[in-house]
Design an enzyme around this catalytic site. Sequence first.
Site, short mmCIF file in Angstrom:
data_model
loop_
_atom_site.label_atom_id
_atom_site.label_comp_id
_atom_site.label_asym_id
_atom_site.label_seq_id
_atom_site.Cartn_x
_atom_site.Cartn_y
_atom_site.Cartn_z
N LYS A 1 -6.79 -91.43 -2.06
CA LYS A 1 -8.23 -91.44 -2.38
C LYS A 1 -8.43 -91.35 -3.90
O LYS A 1 -7.61 -91.88 -4.65
CB LYS A 1 -8.94 -90.33 -1.60
CG LYS A 1 -8.64 -90.43 -0.09
CD LYS A 1 -9.50 -89.56 0.78
CE LYS A 1 -9.13 -89.77 2.24
NZ LYS A 1 -9.93 -88.99 3.16
N GLU B 1 -9.42 -93.63 12.69
CA GLU B 1 -9.73 -92.40 11.98
C GLU B 1 -11.10 -91.89 12.42
O GLU B 1 -12.13 -92.35 11.90
CB GLU B 1 -9.75 -92.64 10.47
CG GLU B 1 -8.45 -93.16 9.91
CD GLU B 1 -8.32 -92.87 8.42
OE1 GLU B 1 -7.34 -92.22 8.04
OE2 GLU B 1 -9.20 -93.27 7.64
N HIS C 1 -12.25 -98.32 5.09
CA HIS C 1 -12.14 -96.87 5.28
C HIS C 1 -13.54 -96.29 5.50
O HIS C 1 -14.52 -96.77 4.92
CB HIS C 1 -11.49 -96.22 4.05
CG HIS C 1 -11.12 -94.80 4.29
ND1 HIS C 1 -12.05 -93.78 4.19
CD2 HIS C 1 -9.96 -94.21 4.67
CE1 HIS C 1 -11.45 -92.63 4.49
NE2 HIS C 1 -10.19 -92.87 4.79
N SER D 1 -6.98 -85.33 9.26
CA SER D 1 -6.34 -84.01 9.24
C SER D 1 -4.93 -84.01 9.85
O SER D 1 -4.56 -83.07 10.56
CB SER D 1 -7.24 -82.97 9.94
OG SER D 1 -8.48 -82.85 9.25
N GLU E 1 -14.97 -93.80 4.37
CA GLU E 1 -15.67 -93.37 3.14
C GLU E 1 -16.32 -94.58 2.46
O GLU E 1 -17.38 -94.45 1.85
CB GLU E 1 -14.69 -92.65 2.21
CG GLU E 1 -14.39 -91.24 2.73
CD GLU E 1 -13.00 -90.72 2.44
OE1 GLU E 1 -12.32 -91.26 1.55
OE2 GLU E 1 -12.59 -89.76 3.12
N GLY F 1 -10.65 -84.81 6.65
CA GLY F 1 -10.84 -83.77 5.65
C GLY F 1 -11.50 -82.51 6.17
O GLY F 1 -11.93 -81.64 5.40
N ASN G 1 -2.97 -91.98 1.78
CA ASN G 1 -4.17 -92.47 1.10
C ASN G 1 -4.57 -91.39 0.10
O ASN G 1 -5.13 -90.37 0.48
CB ASN G 1 -5.27 -92.72 2.14
CG ASN G 1 -6.59 -93.08 1.49
OD1 ASN G 1 -6.66 -93.30 0.28
ND2 ASN G 1 -7.65 -93.13 2.29
P1 13P Z 1 -7.37 -86.30 5.72
O1 13P Z 1 -5.92 -86.44 6.09
O2 13P Z 1 -7.57 -85.56 4.42
O3 13P Z 1 -8.20 -85.76 6.83
O4 13P Z 1 -7.91 -87.78 5.42
C1 13P Z 1 -7.68 -88.77 6.36
C2 13P Z 1 -8.03 -90.08 5.76
O5 13P Z 1 -9.17 -90.36 5.50
C3 13P Z 1 -6.92 -91.02 5.48
O6 13P Z 1 -7.40 -92.28 5.16
#
Ligand code: 13P
Length: 251
Positions: free
Chosen positions: A11, A167, A95, A213, A97, A173, A9
């Site tokens: 982002k 997740e 997601h 992560s 976010e 992150g 992803n």
């Molecule tokens: P990270 O791998 O940067 O923690 O992000 C995970 C994520 O949100 C994947 O959709």
Amino acid sequence: MRKPIIAGNWKLNKTIDASIELVTLLKRELSDVDEVDIVVCPVFTSLSAINDVILESNIDMGAQNLYWEDSGAFTGEVSAPLIKDAGCKYVIIGHSERRQFFGETNQTVNKKIKAALASGLLPIVCVGEVLEERETGKTFDVVKTQVTQSLAGFTPDELSKFIIAYEPVWAIGTGKTATPQQAQEVHKFIRGIIAEIGNDEIAAALRIQYGGSVKPDNIKELMSQEDIDGALVGGASLKPDSFIALVKGAL
Ligand code: 13P
């Protein structure tokens, strides 16, 4: 029996040129991998260019979001038929976010899944608790509500097309990965919910990715858990070396 699936992803990162550069390297270095499904999810503006690169390769593409109406006066939105037209096989829906910053709810997730399926896209549906919910012992309640409300009303045949990504928001992150045991217990729990709302066969075949992560140095341990079938990767999917190592780590 469940084929692992590693999805990057990206982002809100990468220009068209940078996206092409990354996926060109992935295509070259991962061309002999057929035991893992490999997916990249770039920003909308790169989808079409990436599609040209991955044609006839073992890499598939997903979008990071969609809107549930197909077309019309919805300024700024992108719909399932257009994502499909750009070459996507998958779409990430719900997601954290999007839930946190853009008002996504289980009800909008449900509508988006319907739209994705109607266009022949495979939904990667994200669920996961925030830190406070984990610390107050609400993880299972939160995940159950997210899964049952987001997946309400789908037939067993439709449920068989899903991928779920667990997740935990506190692990995204932050460098804090859930331990393989913490992830495994939630994955197993999710599989149990799918058995209830679908059936045992669909639950057994459902692929559940872990996200938060994930790095080359923790992928093997995560993948060794019975109910972890892949990863949805943010930061570590942006660099060729780490994404290549992640895919190979899932073999
Ligand atoms: P990270 O791998 O940067 O923690 O992000 C995970 C994520 O949100 C994947 O959709």
